[in-house]
Each structure stands twice: as structure tokens, then as C-alpha cells.
Design an enzyme around this catalytic site. Structure first.
Site, mmCIF file in Angstrom:
data_model
loop_
_atom_site.group_PDB
_atom_site.id
_atom_site.type_symbol
_atom_site.label_atom_id
_atom_site.label_comp_id
_atom_site.label_asym_id
_atom_site.label_seq_id
_atom_site.Cartn_x
_atom_site.Cartn_y
_atom_site.Cartn_z
ATOM 1 N N GLU A 67 0.823 -1.219 0.000
ATOM 2 C CA GLU A 67 0.000 0.000 0.000
ATOM 3 C C GLU A 67 0.855 1.267 0.000
ATOM 4 O O GLU A 67 0.520 2.267 -0.643
ATOM 5 C CB GLU A 67 -0.899 -0.022 1.252
ATOM 6 C CG GLU A 67 -1.950 1.033 1.275
ATOM 7 C CD GLU A 67 -2.955 0.896 0.144
ATOM 8 O OE1 GLU A 67 -3.748 -0.038 0.163
ATOM 9 O OE2 GLU A 67 -2.921 1.733 -0.780
ATOM 10 N N LYS A 105 4.255 4.485 -10.079
ATOM 11 C CA LYS A 105 3.006 4.267 -9.336
ATOM 12 C C LYS A 105 1.868 3.899 -10.288
ATOM 13 O O LYS A 105 1.024 3.048 -9.974
ATOM 14 C CB LYS A 105 2.658 5.515 -8.531
ATOM 15 C CG LYS A 105 3.668 5.780 -7.418
ATOM 16 C CD LYS A 105 3.539 7.187 -6.880
ATOM 17 C CE LYS A 105 4.505 7.458 -5.737
ATOM 18 N NZ LYS A 105 4.604 8.873 -5.388
HETATM 19 N N1 HSE Z 1 8.481 11.582 -3.673
HETATM 20 C C1 HSE Z 1 7.188 10.982 -3.598
HETATM 21 C C2 HSE Z 1 6.174 12.078 -3.894
HETATM 22 C C3 HSE Z 1 6.985 10.394 -2.230
HETATM 23 O O1 HSE Z 1 6.529 13.253 -3.914
HETATM 24 O O2 HSE Z 1 5.011 11.757 -4.105
HETATM 25 C C4 HSE Z 1 5.839 9.444 -2.162
HETATM 26 O O3 HSE Z 1 5.992 8.327 -2.984
#
Ligand code: HSE
Length: 429
Positions: A130, A206
Site C-alpha cells: 500500500e 506508481k
Molecule cells: N516523492 C514521492 C512524492 C513520495 O513526492 O510523491 C511518495 O511516494
């Protein structure tokens, strides 16, 4: 008597140390809610010199992750070292030994999620990830559980807190790009290598993780359109505002029948769009599915606390699963019919900012080349400025095919009246 779960944490950075501190501090709270004593048995880090809010007793510390993955008493391995090696070996070995694994390692998962989910399934173990996507927002839980009976057709996300913070600060506070980046770094949002955030690669990792699940496809390692925010200038933000839009870095995945496309790029979105009010470090993901219709989830997307919340959620979920039955209910199956559409063929509206000499015939030449490439102009702005200098000419187009647009702009950029490469930003919504 309380049940006991033993945990080993590998990586004592921001999230690792926060997780350990929370497991200590809220041990009673977790036990009251689950009937389980979540007990940290060992913590591994290569360097114990960095001072953290909570420092484990020396007896709990190790420099060798094998002390954790080979310990038969440890039920859950929490991998928080990031990067590929040795995280990949740690996770595989732990899963093979029947240990559950919790990880936030988006880089590794964007390449190996399918393999690791299959390994977890065949080993009778479980992979919790998650924290790899959108901080504290339960995106994976929704896909794994709440939306399990749906066919997901569309995912549009603001998946990077750092870039959203930068764009918001440039828009609302008129901060420069580099000042906004510095403050995102000092707040602990940015990656140790912030170019991963800025270039769109973090959002792309992601998006791959979400899409693997949402579209049941083995898209890992495939090339798709990834553009970051490095070319966005304050004048683009101002023009966008004047036209009724905001600029956001979007991660988009869509499926039509069995054809899927993915892309990450900054986009103009109308100010009344659902994602336009997602500001600062907040992330949001908009889903469309055949049963639930449309859903938007929203929350803190970066920062140590948000990621810790997601790691803790996975640990507690695994603890409950361990005592309620097995993990075996989850089988991850790839749809072999999924095809990928190249971004060249995608149809989108565009914002174009030309930088041209202010003289007769310039607009006509630009319009002529756009027309020849089947690109129809929807609106134009050109401000009266110093005629001696190049001026911005902003156009919004109707929907056009990406490869036609690229061809037209590269032809236009060769005209003698054009002084800088043209700014291209896609329009969404
Ligand atoms: N560097 C990532 C961001 C951290 O700014 O969303 C979370 O994955």
C-alpha cells in the site's frame, strides 16, 4: 491470551524509523483493536549513526538482513531500503520462506510486481505494498478488495506529492520552481533524487503498479509516454489561468475493450475538473469501473507519516489474516488478451505556446502547417508586446492525433519566425 506477531524491519530511514516508533508507541492501541501484540524482533540498517526519534536497543539492531529473513520466529518482513538490489532478493527469499512482506518499494514493484504477487500466491504468503502508491490513501486496498468485482476502465491520478506541491506553489504563491522544490525537499516529500519526481518517473512507477492491478496486465517495463514538469514556466501557469485551467502532473491509464494505454504528463485541466482542487502535497486518484461508476479518493500522498500509515495498515491487515485463516484467497491473474496502444495514436486537445517574431504572415504560416496536419485551432491569444522582440502566441487545439501534432510542431519550429522550441501541454477533461 494475546496472539503475537513478530516483525523484522529492514531499512531504518524516515519510514522505517517512523514505523518502528509507532509500533512501540501504539502497541496497546493496536492490541486492543486486533487482539494481536505486534512485536518488533529485529531491525536492520547498514549504518546506525543517524539519530532518529526512537532508537532501538542495541539487542534489537543488526547490520545483516539475513538475521531477519532467516529468523523462523519472524512472521512479517518490512522492506524499506528501496532501489532494486538487495531488496528484490530480500523480498523473494522472505516470500519463499512463507513470510509476509510489506514494502514501499515502487521502483522494484514497477518492474516485478506480477512476479512477486505470483510468488506470494504460490508460497502461501502475502505481499503488502500500500505504501508504494499515493502515501496514506488506500488505493491498493480499494483495488484488491472494494473494487474486486469490477472491470476498471479508467484511472486518472495525481500521484506525486512533490510535483503537485511545486505546481501549487507556483500557481498560488507565485514561487519559483527552484524555491518550491527546495521547500518540498525540506518537508520530506521529494525523493533523495528529486529528478525522479520532477521527470514524471515516480508517477509512472506508481501508475504501473495501479494499472497492473486495475487492468490485470503485465505492462511492466513497457515504454509509454512520460513527461515531467521541468519545462513548465510561470507564463504557462498564467496563460492556463486566463483560459480557465490549472496545470497538474497527471498519470493516466485507460482501457477500451482489451486495449490499454498509459501516459504521464503535465496537463491543463479545467478549473471545475474534480482534480483541479487537489493542491499541495495531496494526491488523488479517479477511477471508473463498470459497477461502482466513478470514484475519487484523496489524501496525503507523500511524507514520512503518510507512508508510515500505509505500512502500519499492511502490517495490521497481515496480522489479522494470519490469525483468521490464510492469505491464499488472492490469485493474481494476467489477462493475456490485453494489447497496448502506442501514444503516437492517442487523440488529445493541446495547449501550444509558440515564441514568434511579431510580424505579418506569422499566424497564417503556423495555422497553415497545423491545418495541413489535420489540427484544428480552438482559440488563440497573442498579447501586444514589444514588436522588436519575440512574443508568445498561445493556441488551444481541438482533439488531434499525437503523431500529427508532433510532426506539425517540429515543422513550425523550423520556421525562421520561431525563436524558441514550442511549448506543448496536453489538455485533459
Ligand atoms: N516523492 C514521492 C512524492 C513520495 O513526492 O510523491 C511518495 O511516494
Amino acid at each position: 491470551m494475546r496472539k503475537k506477531i513478530s516483525i523484522g524491519i529492514i531499512g531504518y530511514g524516515t519510514v522505517g524509523s517512523n514505523t518502528a516508533a509507532v509500533l512501540q508507541k501504539k502497541n496497546r492501541f493496536f492490541a486492543d483493536r486486533t487482539g494481536i501484540d505486534f512485536h518488533i524482533k529485529k531491525i536492520c540498517d547498514v549504518n546506525w549513526d543517524n539519530k532518529r526519534d526512537w532508537m532501538p536497543p542495541v539487542s534489537m539492531r543488526t547490520n545483516d538482513y539475513n538475521d531477519i529473513i532467516n529468523d523462523p520466529e519472524i512472521n512479517i518482513v518490512v522492506e524499506l531500503i528501496g532501489k532494486f538490489h538487495p531488496a528484490y532478493e530480500i523480498i523473494k527469499k522472505s516470500l519463499r520462506q512463507g513470510k509476509a512482506v510489506v514494502t514501499a518499494n515502487k521502483f522494484l514493484l514497477s518492474k516485478k510486481l506480477t512476479e512477486l504477487l505470483t510468488l506470494a500466491d504460490t508460497s502461501g504468503s502475502y505481499l503488502g505494498f500500500e505504501a508504494s502508491v499515493a502515501g496514506a490513501i488506500p488505493v491498493i486496498k480499494m483495488l484488491r478488495e472494494s473494487f474486486i468485482g469490477n472491470r476498471i476502465n479508467s484511472v486518472i491520478g495525481i500521484l506525486n506529492g512533490t510535483t503537485n506541491y511545486i505546481l501549487s506553489s507556483m500557481t498560488e504563491k507565485h514561487q519559483t520552481f527552484s524555491d518550491a522544490l527546495k521547500s518540498a525537499q525540506s518537508l520530506g516529500y521529494a525523493e533523495s533524487e528529486p529528478s525522479l519526481d520532477i521527470s514524471g518517473k515516480d508517477s509512472a512507477q506508481k501508475l504501473v503498479i495501479i494499472s497492473t492491478y486495475a487492468f490485470q496486465c503485465g505492462i511492466l517495463d513497457r515504454d509509454f509516454l512520460i513527461e515531467g514538469i521541468e519545462r513548465i514556466e510561470p507564463q504557462d501557469i498564467d496563460f492556463a489561468r486566463e483560459l480557465g485551467y490549472k496545470i497538474k502532473l497527471l498519470a493516466i491509464g485507460k482501457r477500451l475493450d482489451d486495449t490499454v494505454f498509459l501516459k504521464v504528463h503535465p496537463a491543463l485541466i479545467p478549473v471545475n475538473h474534480m482534480l483541479s482542487d487537489v493542491e499541495s502535497v495531496y494526491n488523488a486518484v479517479y477511477f471508473e469501473g463498470d459497477l461502482f461508476g466513478k470514484t475519487l479518493i484523496y489524501g496525503e500522498g507523500a511524507g514520512g507519516k503518510a507512508a508510515t500509515s500505509a505500512v502500519i495498515a499492511d502490517i495490521m491487515e497481515i496480522g489479522r489474516k494470519l490469525y483468521l485463516g490464510s492469505y491464499l484467497s488472492e490469485q493474481f491473474i494476467i489477462n493475456p488478451h490485453v494489447k497496448f496502444q502506442s501514444s503516437d495514436e492517442l487523440k488529445t486537445r493541446y495547449y501550444l505556446r509558440f515564441t514568434a517574431i511579431d510580424r505579418h504572415g506569422v499566424l497564417a504560416s503556423i495555422a497553415n502547417i497545423l491545418g495541413k496536419n489535420k489540427i484544428s485551432i480552438a482559440s488563440v491569444i497573442q498579447k501586444e508586446e514589444n514588436p522588436e522582440h519575440a512574443v508568445p502566441i498561445v493556441m488551444l487545439t481541438h482533439a488531434a492525433i499525437e503523431k500529427n501534432l508532433q510532426k506539425a510542431v517540429s515543422t513550425i519550429d523550423k520556421l525562421s519566425c520561431i525563436r524558441h522550441p514550442t511549448q506543448i501541454i496536453r489538455i485533459e477533461g
